[in-house]
Design an enzyme around this catalytic site. Structure first.
Site, mmCIF file in Angstrom:
data_model
loop_
_atom_site.group_PDB
_atom_site.id
_atom_site.type_symbol
_atom_site.label_atom_id
_atom_site.label_comp_id
_atom_site.label_asym_id
_atom_site.label_seq_id
_atom_site.Cartn_x
_atom_site.Cartn_y
_atom_site.Cartn_z
ATOM 1 N N GLU A 182 -20.925 9.348 -6.298
ATOM 2 C CA GLU A 182 -20.557 10.271 -5.218
ATOM 3 C C GLU A 182 -21.787 10.755 -4.451
ATOM 4 O O GLU A 182 -21.837 11.884 -3.972
ATOM 5 C CB GLU A 182 -19.765 11.475 -5.754
ATOM 6 C CG GLU A 182 -18.519 11.132 -6.532
ATOM 7 C CD GLU A 182 -17.528 10.301 -5.735
ATOM 8 O OE1 GLU A 182 -17.660 10.216 -4.504
ATOM 9 O OE2 GLU A 182 -16.632 9.716 -6.356
ATOM 10 N N GLY A 183 -22.771 9.881 -4.327
ATOM 11 C CA GLY A 183 -24.007 10.226 -3.645
ATOM 12 C C GLY A 183 -25.047 10.674 -4.642
ATOM 13 O O GLY A 183 -24.946 11.757 -5.218
#
Length: 545
Positions: free
Chosen positions: A441-442
């Site tokens: 998610e980054g």
């Protein structure tokens, strides 16, 4: 086998004594009939589900793992029954829109549930949180027809959702993606390409899986400006709502991972699969971030959840394990040795875990309150201000919670010593499960860049100024209380330093293009610690009252 007791009393203290739940929900028309008495049994039932149904299958699920054969994924023993009970209990619909079958309860309550799920069984929780993200994107950007067809089944938990972004050659730089979308005469699209690292891309928990897929239309602009978002169901849906034929999307394999082994992480192949546009053409990144930002908060809660369960089990061990005598003198003369909790370094590790957990939980609920205000308050200015605070703090929650969460799990393992390294005690699983949260998610370095470049420099510090003013007002309000001085004085000094550093970064960033990348991680950690200090002080003020 490790154990887990949901911190319901801590959550109730935060909701009722620190954030005045009854007062703030009265200001939101959507929650006007909700009060603390109503949510208490919900928290207690959520705790029972996490403790009694999810925790017992966590370690066995890690050992068995998700299994892949002939294009199908089988979840570990007990997962299907647990998911069935999860759906029957209405947990998937907790915070969702009542117009599509949701219960419409506050985001703060959802945050409590998501923390419990992550503590008890983070692999199981991943089958639920991606559905939340798909719901968010569809509800905010899709056509009414898509909403009516897909949202009720996703919100009920009968169907599940995914987020298909990453490709083998591109992760953070989504502008490089190659998946194609060909328009069809009936308004649909044919999606062709391969996505990797797709959480819950294939499994046996639901009848249908709804993929949200980033793809590029013919002749689309290069880079991220040419990306669109599509809804691609595993099974097509007939006009009467019944499942139709199998779509041309299939799982090619699953990854063999360091942790979260009961969660299926899939390679998904789209071979001219039928898809439907979500939002506008070439506006896919905007739609994608609607779910990505929600998922980043959820992943931050993974860090908190795993840190909490690691702390609980390390504390139990430290209270039972006998080793040497306390430096200040024997504490248990009736025993051959004192429990290791008497030793200062063991207490250092345990208290570090506990202090961070308490601040993180408060911070998460504070942001949850901002989400409720941003979505439901009648005052447009207050909604805008809350939205700005959410944007500012989301990368902090994602990155700092998962950084400290991994560190805390390592501290828990250290408390157990050699036993922590042995599988049967369960602590090493928490360490392995926690590690991925710093990446997906980054990655956390990207979160730090987002905080400094977009949320500080590009914003000219407006939302940061709003946050610093909130903290300053709190300090001023409680300055008359002598018992608060030990909390307020270091907080005020730290805030002044953070304000100075923030101004320096804004003023010098144009001259040095590498500045933001050089300072970003340290700046994010510094910001998080100041906010944690704010949360510790708020809890102290409530406790003193």
């Amino acid at each position: 086998m490790p154990s887990y007791n949901a911190p319901v009393k801590d959550m109730q203290f935060l909701l009722n004594e620190v954030f005045y739940f009854n007062d703030y929900v009265k200001e939101l028309p959507a929650y006007s009939e909700i009060d603390a008495d109503m949510i208490e049994p919900i928290l207690e039932e959520a705790a029972k589900f996490a403790e009694n149904e999810l925790m017992p299958i966590n370690q066995s699920g890690d050992t068995e793992g998700a299994q892949f054969k002939d294009g199908k994924v089988t979840t570990p023993k007990g997962f299907k029954e647990a998911y069935k009970n999860f759906v029957a209990g209405g947990w998937m619909a907790l915070n969702a829109d009542p117009n599509y079958g949701g219960q419409g309860l506050p985001k703060t309550l959802q945050i409590c549930l998501d923390e419990m799920l992550a503590s008890a069984n983070v692999s199981f929780s991943l089958y639920t949180v991606l559905t939340q993200g798909a719901v968010q994107a569809i509800q905010k950007h899709a056509s009414d027809a898509l909403k009516q067809t897909y949202l009720p089944k996703l919100i009920s938990g009968e169907w599940s959702g995914t987020m298909c972004l990453t490709e083998s050659h591109c992760g953070t730089d989504l502008g490089l993606l190659r998946t194609k979308a060909e328009p069809q005469t009936d308004g649909s699209y044919k999606i062709t390409g391969t996505k990797i690292f797709i959480t819950s891309g294939e499994h046996d928990l639901t009848d249908n899986i709804i993929h949200t897929v980033l793809a590029r239309l013919p002749d689309a602009a290069p880079g991220v400006k040419g990306i669109s978002l599509f809804l691609v169901p595993k099974f097509l849906v007939n006009k009467d709502g019944a499942l139709g034929e199998r779509n041309r999307v299939a799982c090619g394999s699953i990854e063999h991972k360091m942790g979260i082994k009961a969660s299926s992480t899939c390679v998904m192949n789209f071979d001219a699969a039928t898809g439907f546009l979500i939002g506008e053409e070439s506006k896919g990144m905007q739609a994608m971030f609607s779910m990505m930002n929600l998922e980043r908060i959820n992943i931050g809660l993974e860090g908190l959840g795993l840190s909490e369960v690691a702390y609980q089990n390390a504390l139990i061990y430290a209270q039972d394990r006998l080793q040497s005598r306390a430096p200040s003198g024997t504490k248990h003369p009736e025993k051959m040795a004192d429990p290791i909790i008497v030793h200062p370094d063991v207490r250092r590790m345990l208290l570090t875990m506990k202090a961070y957990n308490e601040a993180a939980r408060a911070f998460a609920l504070w942001v949850g309150k901002q989400v409720d205000i941003a979505y439901h308050h009648s005052d447009k200015t207050l909604r805008k201000n809350a939205d700005g605070l959410i944007a500012l703090t989301t990368p902090i929650i994602k990155a700092f919670f998962t950084d400290y969460g991994f560190t805390a799990c390592n501290l828990g393992l250290q408390v157990l010593g050699g036993h922590g390294y042995i599988k049967e005690w369960g602590m090493e699983q928490f360490v392995r499960d926690a590690r991925i949260a710093q990446i997906y998610e980054g990655a956390n370095g990207i979160q730090a860049l987002d905080l400094v470049r977009r949320k500080l420099i590009m914003d000219k510090g407006q939302n940061f100024s709003q946050l610093s003013e909130i903290i300053s007002e709190f300090i001023t309000h409680h300055r008359h209380n002598e018992k608060m001085h030990e909390f307020l004085e270091p907080l005020e000094l730290a805030l002044a330093d953070l304000v100075g550093v923030s101004e320096w970064i804004i003023n010098n960033s144009e001259e040095d293009p590498d500045l933001s990348g050089t300072v970003s991680v340290d700046y994010l950690h510094f910001s998080a610690l100041v906010i944690f200090g704010f949360m510790w002080a708020k809890m102290a003020a409530a406790a003193l009252n």
